[in-house]
Design an enzyme around this catalytic site. Structure first.
Site, PDB file in Angstrom:
ATOM      1  N   GLU A 197      -3.620  24.857 -33.270  1.00 39.11           N
ATOM      2  CA  GLU A 197      -4.427  25.781 -34.038  1.00 39.11           C
ATOM      3  C   GLU A 197      -4.775  25.202 -35.410  1.00 39.11           C
ATOM      4  OE1 GLU A 197      -3.060  29.752 -33.231  1.00 39.11           O
ATOM      5  OE2 GLU A 197      -2.679  29.893 -35.378  1.00 39.11           O
ATOM      6  N   HIS A 253       2.018  29.024 -23.130  1.00 35.24           N
ATOM      7  CA  HIS A 253       2.513  28.219 -24.245  1.00 35.24           C
ATOM      8  C   HIS A 253       3.907  28.599 -24.724  1.00 35.24           C
ATOM      9  CE1 HIS A 253       2.280  25.778 -27.795  1.00 35.24           C
ATOM     10  NE2 HIS A 253       2.282  26.800 -28.630  1.00 35.24           N
ATOM     11  N   ARG A 262      -3.420  34.620 -31.833  1.00 35.13           N
ATOM     12  CA  ARG A 262      -3.636  33.875 -30.591  1.00 35.13           C
ATOM     13  C   ARG A 262      -4.040  34.736 -29.403  1.00 35.13           C
ATOM     14  NH1 ARG A 262       1.118  29.362 -31.131  1.00 35.13           N
ATOM     15  NH2 ARG A 262       0.048  28.326 -32.836  1.00 35.13           N
ATOM     16  N   LEU A 280      -1.616  20.536 -25.328  1.00 32.38           N
ATOM     17  CA  LEU A 280      -2.023  21.425 -26.423  1.00 32.38           C
ATOM     18  C   LEU A 280      -2.888  20.749 -27.486  1.00 32.38           C
ATOM     19  CD1 LEU A 280      -1.342  24.318 -27.751  1.00 32.38           C
ATOM     20  CD2 LEU A 280       0.025  22.943 -29.298  1.00 32.38           C
ATOM     21  N   HIS A 290      -1.839  30.056 -25.299  1.00 31.17           N
ATOM     22  CA  HIS A 290      -2.458  29.415 -26.450  1.00 31.17           C
ATOM     23  C   HIS A 290      -3.932  29.203 -26.156  1.00 31.17           C
ATOM     24  CE1 HIS A 290      -3.347  26.673 -29.683  1.00 31.17           C
ATOM     25  NE2 HIS A 290      -2.142  26.859 -30.189  1.00 31.17           N
ATOM     26  N   GLN A 305       2.909  33.983 -24.562  1.00 32.93           N
ATOM     27  CA  GLN A 305       1.716  33.629 -25.323  1.00 32.93           C
ATOM     28  C   GLN A 305       0.886  32.588 -24.578  1.00 32.93           C
ATOM     29  OE1 GLN A 305       2.057  31.431 -29.309  1.00 32.93           O
ATOM     30  NE2 GLN A 305       1.186  33.419 -29.816  1.00 32.93           N
ATOM     31  N   ARG A 362       3.571  35.910 -30.907  1.00 39.99           N
ATOM     32  CA  ARG A 362       4.089  35.087 -32.000  1.00 39.99           C
ATOM     33  C   ARG A 362       2.969  34.525 -32.858  1.00 39.99           C
ATOM     34  NH1 ARG A 362       5.002  29.320 -32.684  1.00 39.99           N
ATOM     35  NH2 ARG A 362       4.106  28.939 -30.638  1.00 39.99           N
ATOM     36  N   PHE A 407      -3.634  28.851 -41.003  1.00 36.99           N
ATOM     37  CA  PHE A 407      -3.277  28.982 -39.592  1.00 36.99           C
ATOM     38  C   PHE A 407      -3.612  30.391 -39.122  1.00 36.99           C
ATOM     39  CE2 PHE A 407      -0.661  27.083 -36.209  1.00 36.99           C
ATOM     40  CZ  PHE A 407      -0.790  25.757 -36.520  1.00 36.99           C
TER      41      PHE A 407
HETATM   42  C1  LIG Z   1       2.744  21.599 -27.441  1.00 33.80           C
HETATM   43  C2  LIG Z   1       3.445  22.577 -28.319  1.00 33.80           C
HETATM   44  C3  LIG Z   1       3.123  22.686 -29.680  1.00 33.80           C
HETATM   45  C4  LIG Z   1       3.757  23.596 -30.506  1.00 33.80           C
HETATM   46  N1  LIG Z   1       3.436  23.650 -31.835  1.00 33.80           N
HETATM   47  C5  LIG Z   1       4.103  24.502 -32.653  1.00 33.80           C
HETATM   48  C6  LIG Z   1       3.844  24.538 -34.062  1.00 33.80           C
HETATM   49  O1  LIG Z   1       2.998  23.813 -34.581  1.00 33.80           O
HETATM   50  N2  LIG Z   1       4.553  25.399 -34.821  1.00 33.80           N
HETATM   51  C7  LIG Z   1       5.509  26.208 -34.293  1.00 33.80           C
HETATM   52  O2  LIG Z   1       6.128  26.949 -35.043  1.00 33.80           O
HETATM   53  N3  LIG Z   1       5.781  26.182 -32.972  1.00 33.80           N
HETATM   54  C8  LIG Z   1       5.107  25.352 -32.146  1.00 33.80           C
HETATM   55  N4  LIG Z   1       5.399  25.336 -30.803  1.00 33.80           N
HETATM   56  C9  LIG Z   1       6.540  26.104 -30.309  1.00 33.80           C
HETATM   57  C10 LIG Z   1       7.836  25.384 -30.652  1.00 33.80           C
HETATM   58  O3  LIG Z   1       7.615  24.001 -30.671  1.00 33.80           O
HETATM   59  C11 LIG Z   1       8.940  25.663 -29.651  1.00 33.80           C
HETATM   60  O4  LIG Z   1       9.044  27.021 -29.461  1.00 33.80           O
HETATM   61  C12 LIG Z   1      10.266  25.147 -30.180  1.00 33.80           C
HETATM   62  O5  LIG Z   1      10.154  23.791 -30.507  1.00 33.80           O
HETATM   63  C13 LIG Z   1      11.417  25.357 -29.240  1.00 33.80           C
HETATM   64  O6  LIG Z   1      12.555  24.766 -29.815  1.00 33.80           O
HETATM   65  P1  LIG Z   1      14.012  24.987 -29.235  1.00 33.80           P
HETATM   66  O7  LIG Z   1      14.941  24.272 -30.144  1.00 33.80           O
HETATM   67  O8  LIG Z   1      14.233  26.409 -28.976  1.00 33.80           O
HETATM   68  O9  LIG Z   1      13.970  24.269 -27.815  1.00 33.80           O
HETATM   69  P2  LIG Z   1      13.527  22.800 -27.339  1.00 33.80           P
HETATM   70  O10 LIG Z   1      13.032  21.941 -28.423  1.00 33.80           O
HETATM   71  O11 LIG Z   1      12.679  22.983 -26.154  1.00 33.80           O
HETATM   72  O12 LIG Z   1      14.900  22.180 -26.919  1.00 33.80           O
HETATM   73  C14 LIG Z   1      15.636  22.639 -25.819  1.00 33.80           C
HETATM   74  C15 LIG Z   1      16.872  21.796 -25.715  1.00 33.80           C
HETATM   75  O13 LIG Z   1      17.740  22.359 -24.755  1.00 33.80           O
HETATM   76  C16 LIG Z   1      18.199  21.355 -23.893  1.00 33.80           C
HETATM   77  N5  LIG Z   1      18.538  21.995 -22.619  1.00 33.80           N
HETATM   78  C17 LIG Z   1      17.778  22.866 -21.907  1.00 33.80           C
HETATM   79  N6  LIG Z   1      18.442  23.242 -20.803  1.00 33.80           N
HETATM   80  C18 LIG Z   1      19.637  22.602 -20.832  1.00 33.80           C
HETATM   81  C19 LIG Z   1      20.775  22.580 -19.964  1.00 33.80           C
HETATM   82  N7  LIG Z   1      20.803  23.279 -18.838  1.00 33.80           N
HETATM   83  N8  LIG Z   1      21.809  21.805 -20.309  1.00 33.80           N
HETATM   84  C20 LIG Z   1      21.783  21.053 -21.433  1.00 33.80           C
HETATM   85  N9  LIG Z   1      20.755  21.053 -22.284  1.00 33.80           N
HETATM   86  C21 LIG Z   1      19.694  21.806 -21.983  1.00 33.80           C
HETATM   87  C22 LIG Z   1      17.086  20.356 -23.828  1.00 33.80           C
HETATM   88  O14 LIG Z   1      17.553  19.105 -23.421  1.00 33.80           O
HETATM   89  C23 LIG Z   1      16.629  20.369 -25.267  1.00 33.80           C
HETATM   90  O15 LIG Z   1      17.450  19.524 -26.033  1.00 33.80           O
HETATM   91  C24 LIG Z   1       4.743  24.434 -29.965  1.00 33.80           C
HETATM   92  C25 LIG Z   1       5.068  24.349 -28.622  1.00 33.80           C
HETATM   93  C26 LIG Z   1       4.423  23.450 -27.790  1.00 33.80           C
HETATM   94  C27 LIG Z   1       4.752  23.417 -26.339  1.00 33.80           C
END
Ligand SMILES: Cc1cc2nc3c(=O)[nH]c(=O)nc-3n(C[C@H](O)[C@H](O)[C@H](O)COP(=O)(O)OP(=O)(O)OC[C@H]3O[C@@H](n4cnc5c(N)ncnc54)[C@H](O)[C@@H]3O)c2cc1C
Ligand code: SF4
Ligand code: SF4
Ligand code: FES
Lengths: 237, 593
Positions: free
Chosen positions: B258, B356, B289, B255, B245, B243, B396, B122
């Site tokens: 990578e 991203h 990135r 997306l 992407h 970031q 990141r 990666f």
């Molecule tokens: C397309 C894509 C691909 C990616 N691929 C990778 C990868 O391969 N490897 C990697 O390390 N990272 C990757 N990332 C980054 C990574 O996926 C995210 O940074 C990470 O999943 C975020 O997780 P989280 O638990 O912080 O939030 P999220 O998974 O976004 O969850 C947020 C949660 O908060 C809840 N929420 C939000 N606001 C409220 C509110 N007001 N009240 C109640 N609930 C609320 C939502 O309902 C949800 O359950 C990728 C990101 C994207 C967009």
């Protein structure tokens, strides 16, 4: 920018103000170079009429939020090409579940069935320091099973689920059940089979195949159900 | 609305967010027997973690030698030295543990022929302190986030975690000393407002990519946690660092991981040239990135873009074995066919840099405790993309976010358990000021009859961010951007909705989300305008590459974290922690790949 008109017939119902559901004829202009999916058009429609209610999140077919009935067939709005649809596009909520508002249905029953199959790996042996080993062939057994996004397209197109949503696990739940049976790390196959050996939970499936037809992830619940049935037969003999 | 008529529900712990970070924390608390409520705007498996594709990093060394210290080095370098080295050491050391644990939870990782977890190369992952690419990204095909989120949800079902699905948290509740008492939340189906009170509250609300017009983020990624924190007087850290992407599908924003380049994919310009060889002779297409995104924009700006408008470049995997594409990148093939109209086995995929990931967020330490002015905010925790620990600094590394969710989800869960155990059994009396403010926000929307259209205000914000705060930044554009975003804020304060229904009112929810987005947009633009250097993902044309400041990075003046305070749009700064927990400092160096 040349726009294109898309005509809709949409199921509308807001219990706060509507005595009963009705179909609304409405159209919207989209830019066909960037707005190619049904979800793009619905989002555009919501700009015109903000009261139109539907769920959506990822807009790329992985979160399972925007399952709906599109011209008579269940599917995800975000990966359905507008160009592939006959107009006016008739959009309705998923069939067989209570409607909360417009295209939003109450999914409680669907998730209840998913939860009922104990959707987690059961392994009570002490965990090793490192990963549990699994061969590439054994891992391959999970392909076509673990990718389910719980969109409910399948279960809500299954007549057996319509009639017995409280008793028949339904294709999504059964696909999940097989996902854990097929996992070499899971030690609960026989309890899982016991739980499903029931005239309703598993045996309401009559292999009508609607589920396979609609799954947006191209998974095959009927095949998984068949494999569970095979295991039950094997177990007797 | 009478304050005393608002129902109060009491818990040991509240977790807002059921993505990877929230679910990992919930597991810790539920398995420890804490009475825990997890609130989410969507059913847990619909959280945006589900979209992560490429992998989760850990120096398991399953295919070749690897070490957490090398991982730490790569992360510090990737962060352009803005990451805090104590938190980075903690994360990289914990990585093998939390990934193995995830496997035990049932995560369907791909496997090597010896049955161990499959790992792929990666961007920015190198062995032996930056020497050559190493296989560190643990993957389940190109659906790692999906597999991980479902495995974590499933494990929570086993642990009987109590979920409040389709509940939106509106505001944080703090007492007169600033201690956090819980949140005000709204049940989306009924519009009922309820107070959730607890000894400890965790925000795990994910990112806010929707402040930009073009983003890989889901509709629900509206920065609610950041908005709520900012309104409650908590500053936001390092918000200028976003970031972009390199490979979003041109036009659609979806997306392409990578991992595609990890499996051998190559970026080409209109001449068919593998241009990354010029920008990063060593790592080439697998450079960090920010480096790849800037190279792409430079190619496009210099007229070597592809397509009729010369506005994108091509990601080519046609030379790969179709078998590899089908088995390791099936989801990518699906996305490419659906959103770009090309089968990558036969033709290259059109891609552009796309917003991203948000490196900044709610300031925390590596225990997940929220820290303001060196003081822990009692009862308040944050983890995942909404938090800034800070492990990602100015940029990141791919796969470090899924890792961040596991490591800091778990550590904040543990911190909460310790804190709860030290608290008196009964909850203190609620202080209602924040509740009143929250209820007033909803009441304004219900009563307002004239004003700005929500969609128009949101579009204005997104266009402003995109045009004024993108991959390359310019002083005059940033200054104008600050003015414009403050104008948009006025619109946001004055939005009107026609739909006043009490049943699943998505128009109202979108208006409330916009009030969070605008806080993030202001924080970003104002922090970016002020940082007069280039570092990681923040690159300005007036901070050029000189002998004194290579790549435009100015360690003399800017080796520090930004803190944006909502009140008065004030900025303060705090030092970067260059001291790891057990090893030597990774010394400042010019970044090249
Ligand atoms: C397309 C894509 C691909 C990616 N691929 C990778 C990868 O391969 N490897 C990697 O390390 N990272 C990757 N990332 C980054 C990574 O996926 C995210 O940074 C990470 O999943 C975020 O997780 P989280 O638990 O912080 O939030 P999220 O998974 O976004 O969850 C947020 C949660 O908060 C809840 N929420 C939000 N606001 C409220 C509110 N007001 N009240 C109640 N609930 C609320 C939502 O309902 C949800 O359950 C990728 C990101 C994207 C967009
Ligand atoms: S095959 Fe079985 S599960 Fe699928 S639709 Fe038919 S009855 Fe339902
Ligand atoms: S099996 Fe397919 S249709 Fe059924 S819930 Fe899963 S993804 Fe949806
Ligand atoms: S919006 Fe996520 S599946 Fe369609």
């Amino acid at each position: 920018m040349t726009t294109q008109t898309v005509k809709f017939r949409i199921y509308r119902y807001d219990p706060d103000k509507d005595a009963k559901p009705y179909m609304q004829d409405i159209s919207v202009e989209v830019d066909p170079s960037t707005e190619r999916k049904l979800l793009d058009a619905l989002v555009k429609l919501k700009v015109v009429d903000e009261s139109l209610s539907f769920r959506r999140s990822c807009r790329e077919g992985v979160c399972g939020s925007d399952a709906m009935n599109i011209n008579g067939k269940n599917g995800l709005a975000c990966i359905t090409d507008l160009a592939s649809l006959k107009q006016p596009i008739e959009v309705r909520p998923l069939p067989g579940l209570p409607v909360v508002r417009d295209l939003i249905v109450d999914m409680t029953q669907f998730f209840k069935q998913y939860h009922s199959i104990k959707p987690y790996v059961i392994n009570n042996s002490p965990a090793p320091d490192r990963e549990r080993l699994q061969s590439q062939e054994d891992r391959k057994e999970l392909d076509g099973l673990y990718e389910c996004i719980l969109c409910a397209c399948c279960s809500t197109s299954c007549p057996s689920f319509w009639w017995n949503p409280d008793k028949f696990v339904g294709p999504a739940g059964l696909l999940a059940a097989y996902r854990f049976i097929a996992d070499t790390r899971d030690e609960a196959t026989s309890e899982r089979l016991d739980d499903l050996e029931d005239p309703y939970r598993l045996f309401r499936c009559h292999s009508i195949m609607n589920c396979v037809d609609v799954c947006p992830k191209e998974l095959n619940p009927t095949k998984a159900i068949g494999k569970i049935k095979d295991l039950m037969v094997k177990r007797i003999s | 609305m009478k304050m005393s008529s608002i129902p109060v529900r009491k818990f040991d712990a509240i977790i807002v967010g059921a993505g990877g970070a929230g679910l990992r924390a919930a597991l810790q608390l539920s398995e420890a027997g804490m009475k825990t409520a997890v609130l989410s705007k969507v059913f847990p498996t619909r959280s945006h973690t589900v979209a992560a594709q490429g992998g989760v990093s850990a120096s398991l060394g399953n295919s070749e030698p690897d070490h957490w210290h090398w991982h730490m080095y790569d992360t510090v370098k990737g962060s352009d030295w803005l990451g805090d080295q104590d938190a980075i050491e903690f994360m990289c050391r914990e990585a093998p543990n939390v990934v193995i644990e995830l496997e035990h939870f049932g995560m369907p990782f791909d496997r090597n022929s010896d049955g161990t977890i499959y790992q792929r190369p990666f961007g920015g992952h190198m062995s032996n302190f930056g020497e050559k690419p190493v296989r560190r990204a643990c993957a389940a095909a190109d659906r790692t986030g999906h597999a991980m989120l479902h495995a974590l949800y499933q494990r929570n079902v086993r642990a009987n975690t109590q979920f409040f699905v389709e509940w939106m948290a509106l505001d944080l509740i703090r007492d007169s000393e600033g201690n956090v008492q819980g949140v005000v939340a709204m049940e989306m189906e009924t519009s009922e407002i309820v107070i959730f009170q607890a000894k400890a509250t965790l925000f795990a609300t994910g990112g806010a990519g929707r402040i930009f017009a073009s983003s890989t983020n889901a509709f629900i990624n509206t920065g609610d946690g950041l908005g709520m924190a900012a309104r409650a007087g908590i500053p936001l850290e390092d918000m200028e660092f976003w970031q972009f992407h390199p490979t979003g599908v041109a036009g659609a924003g979806v997306l392409i991981t990578e991992g595609v380049r990890g499996e051998g994919g190559i970026l080409r310009n209109a001449n068919g040239e593998r241009f990354m060889e010029r920008y990063a002779p060593n790592a080439k297409d697998l450079a960090s990135r920010d480096v790849v995104s800037r190279a792409m924009v430079t190619e496009i700006n210099e007229g070597r873009g592809c397509g009729p408008n010369k506005d994108h470049v091509l990601l080519d995997i046609t030379h790969l074995d179709p078998e590899v594409i089908m088995s390791k990148l099936p989801g990518i093939r699906e996305i490419s066919i659906k959103f770009a109209g090309v089968d990558p086995i036969k033709a290259p995929i059109p891609v552009v840099p796309t917003c991203h990931y948000q490196m900044g967020g709610i300031p925390t330490n590596y225990r997940g405790e929220v820290v303001v002015e060196d003081q822990v905010v009692k009862g308040f925790y944050a983890a995942g993309e909404c938090a800034c620990a800070s492990v990602h600094g100015a940029n990141r590394l791919g796969t470090n976010s899924l890792l961040d969710l596991l490591v800091f989800g778990k550590s904040s869960g543990n911190s909460m358990i310790d804190f709860i155990k030290g608290q008196p059994k009964d909850l203190p009396e609620l202080v209602m000021n924040d509740v009143e403010r929250s209820v007033a926000r909803v009441a304004r929307l219900d009563n307002q009859t004239q004003g700005a259209n929500v969609n128009e205000a949101r579009t204005a914000m997104q266009r402003t961010m995109q045009a004024h705060c993108g991959v390359f930044r310019f002083n005059d554009m940033l200054q104008e951007g600050v003015k414009k975003i403050l104008e948009v804020e006025v619109m946001v304060k004055n939005t009107v909705i026609a739909d006043k229904s009490k049943t699943f009112n998505t128009a109202r929810l979108e208006a409330l989300e916009l009030e969070n987005l605008i806080e993030v947009a202001k924080a970003t633009m104002i922090s970016a305008e002020a940082r007069k250097e280039s570092r990681g993902a923040h690159v300005r044309d007036d901070a050029a590459d000189t002998a004194e400041n290579p790549n435009g990075r100015d360690d003399q003046n800017w080796l520090k974290h930004t803190l944006w305070h909502r009140e008065g749009n004030r900025l303060t700064y705090k030092p970067v922690n260059l001291k790891p927990l057990s090893v030597e400092t990774i010394a400042l160096k010019t970044r090249s790949y």
